[in-house]
Design a protein around this motif. Structure first.
Motif, PDB file in Angstrom:
ATOM      1  N   PRO A 173       0.853  -1.292   0.153  1.00  0.00           N
ATOM      2  CA  PRO A 173      -0.133  -0.119   0.037  1.00  0.00           C
ATOM      3  C   PRO A 173       1.014   1.164  -0.021  1.00  0.00           C
ATOM      4  CG  PRO A 173      -0.821  -1.480   1.549  1.00  0.00           C
ATOM      5  CD  PRO A 173       0.335  -2.094   1.288  1.00  0.00           C
ATOM      6  N   ASN A 174       0.111   2.050  -0.724  1.00  0.00           N
ATOM      7  CA  ASN A 174       1.133   3.483  -0.746  1.00  0.00           C
ATOM      8  C   ASN A 174       0.824   4.431   0.677  1.00  0.00           C
ATOM      9  OD1 ASN A 174      -1.320   4.505  -1.238  1.00  0.00           O
ATOM     10  ND2 ASN A 174      -1.105   4.900  -3.458  1.00  0.00           N
ATOM     11  N   LYS A 175       1.015   5.646   0.594  1.00  0.00           N
ATOM     12  CA  LYS A 175       0.846   6.306   1.612  1.00  0.00           C
ATOM     13  C   LYS A 175      -0.604   6.742   1.994  1.00  0.00           C
ATOM     14  CE  LYS A 175       5.384   9.074   1.306  1.00  0.00           C
ATOM     15  NZ  LYS A 175       5.881  10.428   1.099  1.00  0.00           N
ATOM     16  N   GLU A 176      -1.467   6.742   0.895  1.00  0.00           N
ATOM     17  CA  GLU A 176      -2.786   6.735   1.184  1.00  0.00           C
ATOM     18  C   GLU A 176      -3.474   5.566   1.283  1.00  0.00           C
ATOM     19  OE1 GLU A 176      -1.145   8.323  -1.651  1.00  0.00           O
ATOM     20  OE2 GLU A 176      -1.014   9.996  -0.564  1.00  0.00           O
ATOM     21  N   GLY A 177      -2.791   4.524   1.396  1.00  0.00           N
ATOM     22  CA  GLY A 177      -3.354   3.012   1.818  1.00  0.00           C
ATOM     23  C   GLY A 177      -3.859   2.354   0.562  1.00  0.00           C
ATOM     24  N   LYS A 178      -3.659   2.896  -0.748  1.00  0.00           N
ATOM     25  CA  LYS A 178      -4.052   2.275  -1.971  1.00  0.00           C
ATOM     26  C   LYS A 178      -2.982   1.224  -2.266  1.00  0.00           C
ATOM     27  CE  LYS A 178      -5.768   3.466  -6.316  1.00  0.00           C
ATOM     28  NZ  LYS A 178      -6.366   4.675  -7.439  1.00  0.00           N
ATOM     29  N   VAL A 179      -3.588   0.040  -2.726  1.00  0.00           N
ATOM     30  CA  VAL A 179      -3.069  -0.866  -3.328  1.00  0.00           C
ATOM     31  C   VAL A 179      -3.188  -0.870  -4.861  1.00  0.00           C
ATOM     32  CG1 VAL A 179      -2.594  -3.671  -3.535  1.00  0.00           C
ATOM     33  CG2 VAL A 179      -3.527  -2.498  -1.171  1.00  0.00           C
ATOM     34  N   LEU A 180      -1.739  -0.979  -5.401  1.00  0.00           N
ATOM     35  CA  LEU A 180      -1.537  -0.745  -6.846  1.00  0.00           C
ATOM     36  C   LEU A 180      -1.382  -2.036  -7.317  1.00  0.00           C
ATOM     37  CD1 LEU A 180       0.231   2.715  -7.360  1.00  0.00           C
ATOM     38  CD2 LEU A 180      -2.268   2.341  -7.270  1.00  0.00           C
ATOM     39  N   ARG A 181      -1.919  -2.237  -8.759  1.00  0.00           N
ATOM     40  CA  ARG A 181      -1.582  -3.308  -9.217  1.00  0.00           C
ATOM     41  C   ARG A 181      -0.299  -3.281 -10.237  1.00  0.00           C
ATOM     42  NH1 ARG A 181      -2.818  -8.632  -8.211  1.00  0.00           N
ATOM     43  NH2 ARG A 181      -3.309  -9.939 -10.229  1.00  0.00           N
ATOM     44  N   ARG A 182       0.719  -4.041 -10.039  1.00  0.00           N
ATOM     45  CA  ARG A 182       1.821  -4.183 -10.703  1.00  0.00           C
ATOM     46  C   ARG A 182       2.135  -5.190 -11.843  1.00  0.00           C
ATOM     47  NH1 ARG A 182       3.559   1.162  -9.957  1.00  0.00           N
ATOM     48  NH2 ARG A 182       3.754   1.856  -7.628  1.00  0.00           N
ATOM     49  N   LYS A 183       2.977  -4.863 -12.769  1.00  0.00           N
ATOM     50  CA  LYS A 183       3.519  -5.829 -13.675  1.00  0.00           C
ATOM     51  C   LYS A 183       4.871  -6.076 -13.727  1.00  0.00           C
ATOM     52  CE  LYS A 183      -0.552  -6.382 -16.807  1.00  0.00           C
ATOM     53  NZ  LYS A 183      -0.894  -6.126 -18.238  1.00  0.00           N
ATOM     54  N   SER A 184       5.245  -7.251 -13.952  1.00  0.00           N
ATOM     55  CA  SER A 184       6.738  -7.628 -14.122  1.00  0.00           C
ATOM     56  C   SER A 184       6.954  -8.533 -15.314  1.00  0.00           C
ATOM     57  CB  SER A 184       7.365  -8.340 -12.922  1.00  0.00           C
ATOM     58  OG  SER A 184       8.709  -8.643 -12.819  1.00  0.00           O
ATOM     59  N   GLU A 185       7.922  -8.214 -16.046  1.00  0.00           N
ATOM     60  CA  GLU A 185       7.900  -8.763 -17.291  1.00  0.00           C
ATOM     61  C   GLU A 185       9.440  -9.291 -17.544  1.00  0.00           C
ATOM     62  OE1 GLU A 185       6.983  -8.458 -21.985  1.00  0.00           O
ATOM     63  OE2 GLU A 185       5.963  -7.010 -20.410  1.00  0.00           O
ATOM     64  N   PHE A 186       9.423 -10.459 -17.877  1.00  0.00           N
ATOM     65  CA  PHE A 186      11.101 -11.175 -18.214  1.00  0.00           C
ATOM     66  C   PHE A 186      11.168 -12.419 -18.900  1.00  0.00           C
ATOM     67  CE2 PHE A 186       8.574 -12.298 -13.957  1.00  0.00           C
ATOM     68  CZ  PHE A 186       8.850 -13.777 -14.149  1.00  0.00           C
ATOM     69  N   ALA A 187      12.262 -12.595 -19.360  1.00  0.00           N
ATOM     70  CA  ALA A 187      12.176 -13.693 -20.289  1.00  0.00           C
ATOM     71  C   ALA A 187      13.014 -15.117 -19.686  1.00  0.00           C
ATOM     72  CB  ALA A 187      13.200 -13.498 -21.468  1.00  0.00           C
ATOM     73  N   LEU A 188      12.310 -16.195 -20.302  1.00  0.00           N
ATOM     74  CA  LEU A 188      12.991 -17.442 -19.675  1.00  0.00           C
ATOM     75  C   LEU A 188      14.131 -17.615 -20.605  1.00  0.00           C
ATOM     76  CD1 LEU A 188       9.962 -19.446 -19.186  1.00  0.00           C
ATOM     77  CD2 LEU A 188      11.103 -18.896 -17.503  1.00  0.00           C
ATOM     78  N   PRO A 189      15.120 -18.443 -20.280  1.00  0.00           N
ATOM     79  CA  PRO A 189      16.136 -18.897 -21.216  1.00  0.00           C
ATOM     80  C   PRO A 189      15.956 -19.222 -22.348  1.00  0.00           C
ATOM     81  CG  PRO A 189      16.743 -19.587 -18.962  1.00  0.00           C
ATOM     82  CD  PRO A 189      15.318 -19.256 -18.909  1.00  0.00           C
ATOM     83  N   ALA A 190      16.478 -18.819 -23.657  1.00  0.00           N
ATOM     84  CA  ALA A 190      16.121 -19.146 -24.960  1.00  0.00           C
ATOM     85  C   ALA A 190      16.191 -20.457 -25.287  1.00  0.00           C
ATOM     86  CB  ALA A 190      17.097 -18.557 -25.712  1.00  0.00           C
ATOM     87  N   VAL A 191      15.337 -21.160 -25.962  1.00  0.00           N
ATOM     88  CA  VAL A 191      15.323 -22.661 -26.451  1.00  0.00           C
ATOM     89  C   VAL A 191      15.222 -22.740 -27.819  1.00  0.00           C
ATOM     90  CG1 VAL A 191      14.182 -23.195 -24.533  1.00  0.00           C
ATOM     91  CG2 VAL A 191      12.930 -22.670 -26.364  1.00  0.00           C
ATOM     92  N   GLN A 192      15.853 -23.824 -28.539  1.00  0.00           N
ATOM     93  CA  GLN A 192      15.862 -24.062 -29.808  1.00  0.00           C
ATOM     94  C   GLN A 192      14.673 -24.890 -30.463  1.00  0.00           C
ATOM     95  OE1 GLN A 192      19.030 -25.678 -33.017  1.00  0.00           O
ATOM     96  NE2 GLN A 192      19.848 -24.237 -31.476  1.00  0.00           N
ATOM     97  N   ILE A 193      14.108 -24.415 -31.471  1.00  0.00           N
ATOM     98  CA  ILE A 193      12.820 -25.350 -32.188  1.00  0.00           C
ATOM     99  C   ILE A 193      13.437 -25.703 -33.593  1.00  0.00           C
ATOM    100  CG2 ILE A 193      10.431 -25.042 -32.538  1.00  0.00           C
ATOM    101  CD1 ILE A 193      10.875 -25.085 -29.624  1.00  0.00           C
ATOM    102  N   GLY A 194      13.195 -26.720 -33.950  1.00  0.00           N
ATOM    103  CA  GLY A 194      13.164 -27.425 -35.229  1.00  0.00           C
ATOM    104  C   GLY A 194      12.140 -27.809 -35.602  1.00  0.00           C
ATOM    105  N   ILE A 195      11.668 -27.343 -36.884  1.00  0.00           N
ATOM    106  CA  ILE A 195      10.513 -27.877 -37.660  1.00  0.00           C
ATOM    107  C   ILE A 195      10.913 -28.562 -38.746  1.00  0.00           C
ATOM    108  CG2 ILE A 195       8.366 -26.974 -38.761  1.00  0.00           C
ATOM    109  CD1 ILE A 195       8.639 -24.553 -36.841  1.00  0.00           C
ATOM    110  N   GLY A 196      10.172 -29.753 -38.885  1.00  0.00           N
ATOM    111  CA  GLY A 196      10.494 -30.680 -40.183  1.00  0.00           C
ATOM    112  C   GLY A 196      11.687 -31.685 -39.822  1.00  0.00           C
ATOM    113  N   GLY A 197      11.876 -31.763 -38.544  1.00  0.00           N
ATOM    114  CA  GLY A 197      13.034 -33.117 -38.076  1.00  0.00           C
ATOM    115  C   GLY A 197      14.302 -32.375 -38.070  1.00  0.00           C
ATOM    116  N   LYS A 198      14.694 -31.190 -38.451  1.00  0.00           N
ATOM    117  CA  LYS A 198      15.992 -30.680 -38.511  1.00  0.00           C
ATOM    118  C   LYS A 198      16.650 -30.850 -37.322  1.00  0.00           C
ATOM    119  CE  LYS A 198      16.119 -27.992 -42.794  1.00  0.00           C
ATOM    120  NZ  LYS A 198      16.273 -26.849 -43.275  1.00  0.00           N
TER     121      LYS A 198
END
Length: 697
Positions: free
Chosen positions: A672-697
């Motif tokens: 809560p802030n000084k006025e007691g109001k609860v704010l909704r926050r967002k956190s954005e982050f990436a997971l470690p990169a993975v490799q995708i092969g299409i067609g059996g390569k």
């Protein structure tokens, strides 16, 4: 280059918070002197310091300049009166003829309270702010924030080009060139308080002139010269700021003109062959006073139209080409070949189109079915040659020809004029290679190298950006761009060399056939918070190449270019809130394969979330034909869970390999802030990169 736009959007949030340098004025100084530099840029808050690469140049201080607000009425009269007193040498502060209530409404700025104590540069900034009418159409957010740098150059500092960056708590800026010189330097005089006009700069040869062109402005520089003197004016303008994103054509087109005391033109230059930075050579016709006029070719101007002109006496320096890349080939000079023009194979030939309309011929013996590559190195080596390369068979019949070979937009060169061709010999015999200039020009400077060789698959490789704040214990994405050559289509492995426990997490390979891919870096959460130099090596089979650090710059609202940097830097920063709660279930499995129209399941583990928190998942570098079809959560003990991400492909998708980034968006309630109001926050982050092969390569 596919999906480049979508991938770029993924980095928008980072780019908006990145410190950006738009210009330096002056962009250099003489060895042994201390220079006060005005820096224009964006997002300069949080700066701690600056640094210049190489030895002997130290950024002693960085002082941010708060934006000067517009003022009017009695406050403006007071400021102007005080400024006039300072200029007239009067050590007195004008009386504030306003009542106390009105004074409370006066706008605040640190300069307004110490006008008599401002440095000349600070006084100049205030003068421009007060007396120059603001035009929103000519203002650029990329250069509106200002900082003053005090840079000390040691007497033994090696002359030449360096790179300057700013350092924040968790950020490094883009680099801009900073030059160390050996002759006296000066900058254009500061603005005077109207109606007095700015004085013209006067100099003695040799000298380096530093200035900037504002809208519609022409700078006048005065000098005395004697009859017969040969003077050379070499300009750095576009070199200092290679691309501007919000003006056309996207860089400063500087022109130089020398006039005598009667206004008669003695010399003029607006370029140096294909380079927009002019080099002017002239012979002084008689003793007297002369003027050098500096302006933009189409009378534009703004703060980042910065120039640096070195004036020396003597003959114009010979036009020097760069050396070709090391190709491990036998070499030969065109002028030393026999009259038959027969040359060995493979070979690297050094030649020149010596006269307008001339051509050079080379003959190579080949057998039927032999694959031959022919490549010109000219414009890439700064030659003005616009090559045209043609090959004919033993009977004189055309086999192959090329004018301009399309290349990646890398570096400041806009016209990739070097020819390249590859053909299979249709019969045994002697093949003739003819090199000409496509525009019919020629001369002493029109040199080139011609490689006649077998096919050698290889690549050039770049990392973007040239500095990266890396999340401690997290996964920080950055882009690798590959320029394949001569049919190269193999996987590339990356190796990182850096102190303080930086490392790749997830896939550290560029999949076969990819020209753009994201990889992810992490680092140990320790006290080693300073920036460090790093080096990435790309390995594929027997090929080992250094990954060239670069920054992506926009030209004229539309085109993007990679601008290589001399060094790659890493810096540690805290990872986003909640990123420690998510991890791949099997971090050692870095590659998944699936067929067109098929699915694959990626599993990750989620630790207990904070109360009332929620999360969603997105494929950030989305590839056309691949979608996140389903997200399933299996709750475990004590609030933990296993999350399954199901990727679906279209039946018509082509076979390909790519690195996939999955981003987590965590929503949670902040305290809560000084006025007691609860704010909704967002956190954005990436997971470690993975490799995708299409067609059996």
């Amino acid at each position: 280059m596919k999906t480049a736009l979508i991938w770029s959007i993924f980095l928008v949030s980072s780019a908006l918070s990145a410190q950006h340098i738009g210009y330096l004025m002056p962009a250099g100084g003489k060895a042994g002197e201390t220079v006060e530099v005005l820096l224009g840029g964006q997002q300069l808050w949080g700066i701690r310091e600056g640094f210049v690469t190489g030895k002997g140049v130290t950024v002693e201080s960085v002082t941010l300049v708060p934006g000067v607000p517009p003022v009017g009425g009695k406050q403006r009269n007071f400021i102007v009166a005080w400024m006039r007193n300072v200029v007239d040498g009067k050590n007195e502060v004008p009386e504030k003829k306003s009542d106390p209530e009105e004074l409370k409404e006066w706008r605040k700025h640190p300069y307004f309270d110490k006008i008599d104590k401002l440095t000349p540069l600070e006084f100049h900034i205030l003068t421009e702010s007060v007396f120059v009418q603001r035009n929103s159409l000519q203002m650029s957010p990329a250069i509106n924030s200002l900082a003053i740098l005090k840079i000390r150059i040691a007497p033994d500092a090696a002359p030449g080009r360096r790179e300057l960056r700013l350092v924040g708590n968790t950020k490094l800026s883009n680099p801009l060139p900073f030059y160390v010189g050996t002759v006296p330097e000066g900058r254009e005089p500061f603005m005077e308080i109207p109606p007095k006009k700015r004085e013209n700069m006067r100099f003695k040869v040799p000298f380096v002139l530093n200035g900037q062109i504002m809208p519609g402005e022409t700078d006048t520089c005065l000098f005395s010269a004697k009859k017969g003197e040969k003077l050379v004016f070499r300009t750095k303008a576009r070199t200092l700021v290679p691309f501007m994103g919000d003006c056309v054509p996207g860089y400063f087109q500087c022109t130089l003109e020398v006039l005598d005391s009667k206004g008669k033109r003695v010399g003029y230059a607006d370029d140096n062959y294909f380079d927009p930075d002019p080099v002017l050579s002239c012979v002084i016709p008689e003793d007297g006073e002369y003027r050098l006029l500096v302006r933009d070719a189409i009378y534009r101007g703004r703060a980042d139209f910065v120039y640096r002109i070195c004036v020396t006496e003597g003959d114009a320096p010979a036009y020097k080409l760069l050396e070709p890349p090391s190709l491990n080939l036998p070499t030969a000079e065109s002028a030393k070949l026999p009259a038959s023009r027969e040359t060995p194979f493979p070979v690297l030939l050094k030649g020149r189109i010596a006269e307008p309309g001339a051509s050079e011929i080379y003959k190579v013996k080949a057998v039927k079915g032999q694959k031959i590559v022919a490549e010109i190195f000219a414009r890439r080596l700064l030659s003005p040659l616009d090559s045209y390369l043609a090959v004919s068979d033993p009977g004189g019949k055309p086999v192959a020809a090329n004018d301009d070979f399309p290349r990646f937009k890398i570096g400041p060169i806009l016209h990739h004029a070097d020819s390249f061709l590859c053909f299979t010999a249709p019969e045994d015999g002697e093949y003739t290679f003819r090199v000409t200039d496509n525009t019919g020009k020629g001369g002493e400077d029109y040199g080139y190298f011609l490689r006649i060789d077998r096919e050698r698959p290889s690549f050039n490789i770049y990392s973007v950006p040239s500095s990266l704040p890396v999340e401690m214990g997290g996964a920080t994405p950055f882009e690798i761009i590959v320029e394949p050559q001569e049919g190269f289509c193999d996987e590339i492995r990356l190796e990182l060399k850096a102190p303080h426990q930086y490392s790749f997490v997830g896939s550290s390979a560029i999949p076969a056939g990819c020209t753009r891919a994201f990889v992810t870096l992490s680092c140990a959460p320790d006290r080693n918070r300073g920036f460090v130099p790093a080096e990435i090596t790309a390995v594929s089979g027997k090929i080992r190449k250094k990954v060239i650090p670069a920054d992506e710059m926009t030209q004229a609202f539309a085109y993007t270019h990679l601008v290589p940097s001399g060094e790659f830097f890493l810096l540690k920063r805290w990872r986003p809130y909640g990123s420690e709660l998510f991890a791949w279930a099997n971090p050692k499995q870095l590659r998944w394969t699936l067929a067109p129209g098929g699915t694959v399941q990626l599993k990750l583990l989620r630790k207990p979330l904070p109360k009332e928190a929620g999360c969603e998942f997105r494929l950030q570098n989305e590839v056309k034909g691949v979608t996140l079809a389903k997200v399933e959560t299996a709750e475990k003990e004590k609030g933990a869970a296993e999350v399954t991400l199901t990727l679906q492909t279209d039946k018509t998708i082509k076979e390909q390999n790519f690195n996939q980034l999955v981003t987590v968006i965590l929503s949670y309630n902040a305290p809560p802030n000084k006025e007691g109001k609860v704010l909704r926050r967002k956190s954005e982050f990436a997971l470690p990169a993975v490799q995708i092969g299409i067609g059996g390569k």
